[in-house]
Enzyme design. Structure first.
Site, short mmCIF file in Angstrom:
data_model
loop_
_atom_site.label_atom_id
_atom_site.label_comp_id
_atom_site.label_asym_id
_atom_site.label_seq_id
_atom_site.Cartn_x
_atom_site.Cartn_y
_atom_site.Cartn_z
N GLN A 117 0.85 -1.20 0.00
CA GLN A 117 0.00 0.00 0.00
C GLN A 117 0.88 1.24 0.00
O GLN A 117 1.57 1.52 0.98
CB GLN A 117 -0.90 -0.03 1.24
CG GLN A 117 -1.83 1.14 1.41
CD GLN A 117 -2.53 1.10 2.75
OE1 GLN A 117 -2.00 0.57 3.72
NE2 GLN A 117 -3.72 1.67 2.83
N SER A 120 0.96 6.61 2.68
CA SER A 120 1.59 7.62 3.53
C SER A 120 2.86 8.18 2.89
O SER A 120 3.57 7.49 2.16
CB SER A 120 1.95 7.02 4.89
OG SER A 120 0.79 6.67 5.61
N SER A 152 4.44 -1.44 4.41
CA SER A 152 4.65 -2.82 4.87
C SER A 152 4.87 -3.74 3.67
O SER A 152 4.13 -3.71 2.69
CB SER A 152 3.45 -3.31 5.68
OG SER A 152 3.26 -2.51 6.82
N GLU A 235 -9.40 -1.46 5.43
CA GLU A 235 -8.17 -1.72 6.18
C GLU A 235 -8.45 -1.75 7.68
O GLU A 235 -7.98 -2.63 8.40
CB GLU A 235 -7.12 -0.66 5.87
CG GLU A 235 -5.82 -0.81 6.65
CD GLU A 235 -4.83 0.29 6.37
OE1 GLU A 235 -3.63 0.06 6.59
OE2 GLU A 235 -5.25 1.39 5.95
N GLU A 368 -5.30 9.01 16.99
CA GLU A 368 -5.82 10.38 17.10
C GLU A 368 -6.80 10.68 15.97
O GLU A 368 -7.88 11.25 16.18
CB GLU A 368 -4.65 11.38 17.08
CG GLU A 368 -3.77 11.35 18.31
CD GLU A 368 -2.80 10.16 18.33
OE1 GLU A 368 -2.21 9.90 19.40
OE2 GLU A 368 -2.65 9.49 17.29
#
Length: 398
Positions: A117, A120, A152, A235, A368
């Site tokens: 994936q 980020s 990952s 996910e 968060e």
């Protein structure tokens, strides 16, 4: 017409009679069995016919998996291909063309092709919509340049799901486009990120003039944020809402330690264990409910609550496990640099579980951000002020 549970059970029995799993001894035989299972519609039973499914109720998947496991049939190494199963596959099903579904879903499920994936970035983690990896159209191709991080298993992946910036002149949640990325392209550079455990299951990925055909695009140009939301919601359910028996997972390991070592017991740790056991059971039952909700379509924001609870629970359980181990719990000597093919929490020491669990509150959406999603989309509380909502991406400070 969707098959009933008895009809599906009969189909599984007929399949196993025609494909005896007990004689499988080679990787090629294992692969042939998995391909045949996919073609019979017994991979994802809720997927459409011809794509590994039978248009059956999603709730019947557990019965099918249990029947194959009871027969000693090989599985598809789900930990190794979890990103493909839990994130790429539902996104391809929802937004892919017929050609894309036919090309990617079968080798994804059989484990022939591993997925990662590419979401980020160094400046766009929790705020994914701020990403800057650029995709520029060049005829029937796209030229990709940028950097991704915390990826990952990128070192083993054949394909990646990738979100890019295609229009910097509109606000950040628009102007994004979603692709399937060929990880064998010479412009893809995968570099390990060593973690606190000593190993490198994560990576940073540099994309330099990577060329992708337009046929690798998922969804419309500029609609990448909506496509990415499907991936992210799936996910979070796959992380926090996975199928688990009672006392499965980390709480089972902790409970076994408690039973086998009575000398570790104190009134305080007894109360702590009971609280965690009850919490684990609540999370497990919530996960079952979430999986049932998936049968109705795309998962909603409730998956964020499941993932948040999973992260907190794992960290609390691993902390108590280290406490029960006393001085031994402070020892960790497994610093060998490794590039694992999957994350194995249970074949390792309490020290490893304690350290690795710290990542649970980051991966798949930080705790968060998940609290914000829960407060706004589940509880209906006022949104946080967002001064950049209508500002073109190119004008945002970076």
């Amino acid at each position: 017409m969707s098959p009933t549970a008895p009809a599906l059970q009969e189909q599984v029995r007929d399949f196993l009679a025609a494909h005896d799993p007990t004689g499988i001894s080679t990787d090629e035989q294992r692969l042939e069995f998995l391909r045949a299972r996919f073609d019979a519609g017994l991979a994802w039973v809720h997927f459409p016919s011809g794509l590994g499914g039978l248009d059956a109720a999603r709730s019947l998947q557990t019965e099918v998996d249990e029947a194959f496991a009871a027969a000693g049939a090989p599985d598809n190494s789900p930990r190794r291909i979890g990103i493909g199963l839990g994130m790429a596959a539902p996104t391809i099903l929802a937004f892919g063309t017929d050609e894309q579904r036919q090309r990617f879903l079968r080798p994804l499920w059989t484990g022939e092709e591993v997925w990662c994936q590419l979401f980020s970035e160094p400046g766009a983690g929790s705020d994914l919509a701020a990403l800057g990896t650029k995709a520029v159209r060049d005829g029937e191709e796209w030229l990709i340049n940028g950097q991704k991080v915390w990826t990952s298993l990128a070192h083993q992946a054949r394909w990646a799901i990738l979100v890019t910036r295609t229009d910097p002149d509109v606000p950040k949640h628009r102007g994004m486009t979603y692709f399937v990325c060929d990880m064998t392209d010479p412009g893809v550079d995968v570099r390990p990120l060593r973690q606190i455990t000593g190993e490198a299951e994560f990576n940073e990925v540099f994309l330099s003039d990577v060329r992708l055909p337009d046929s690798y695009r998922l969804g419309e140009v500029g609609d990448g944020w909506r496509v990415a939301q499907t991936t992210l919601m799936n996910e979070r359910v796959s992380i926090g809402g996975g199928a688990m028996p009672r006392e499965g997972g980390a709480i089972g390991t902790l409970a076994a330690t408690w039973r086998e070592h009575p000398e570790l017991r104190t009134p305080g740790t007894h109360d702590a264990l009971l609280r965690l056991w009850v919490d684990a059971e609540a999370v497990r039952l919530t996960g079952r409910w979430l999986r049932e909700q998936l049968a109705a379509g795309v998962p909603g924001p409730e998956g964020s609550a499941a993932k948040l609870a999973f992260a907190q629970l794992n960290q609390q359980i691993s902390g108590l496990e280290v406490e029960l181990a006393g001085e031994d719990g402070l020892r960790y000597d497994d610093w060998t640099m490794r590039r694992p093919s999957d994350v194995d929490f249970f074949g390792r020491t309490p020290g490893y579980r304690y350290l690795r669990a710290k990542g649970n509150s980051i991966e798949g959406g930080t705790s968060e951000i998940l609290r914000n999603i829960i407060s706004e989309r589940v509880l209906g509380l006022p949104s946080e002020p967002r001064v950049d909502k209508d500002v073109p991406w190119k004008d945002l400070p970076r």
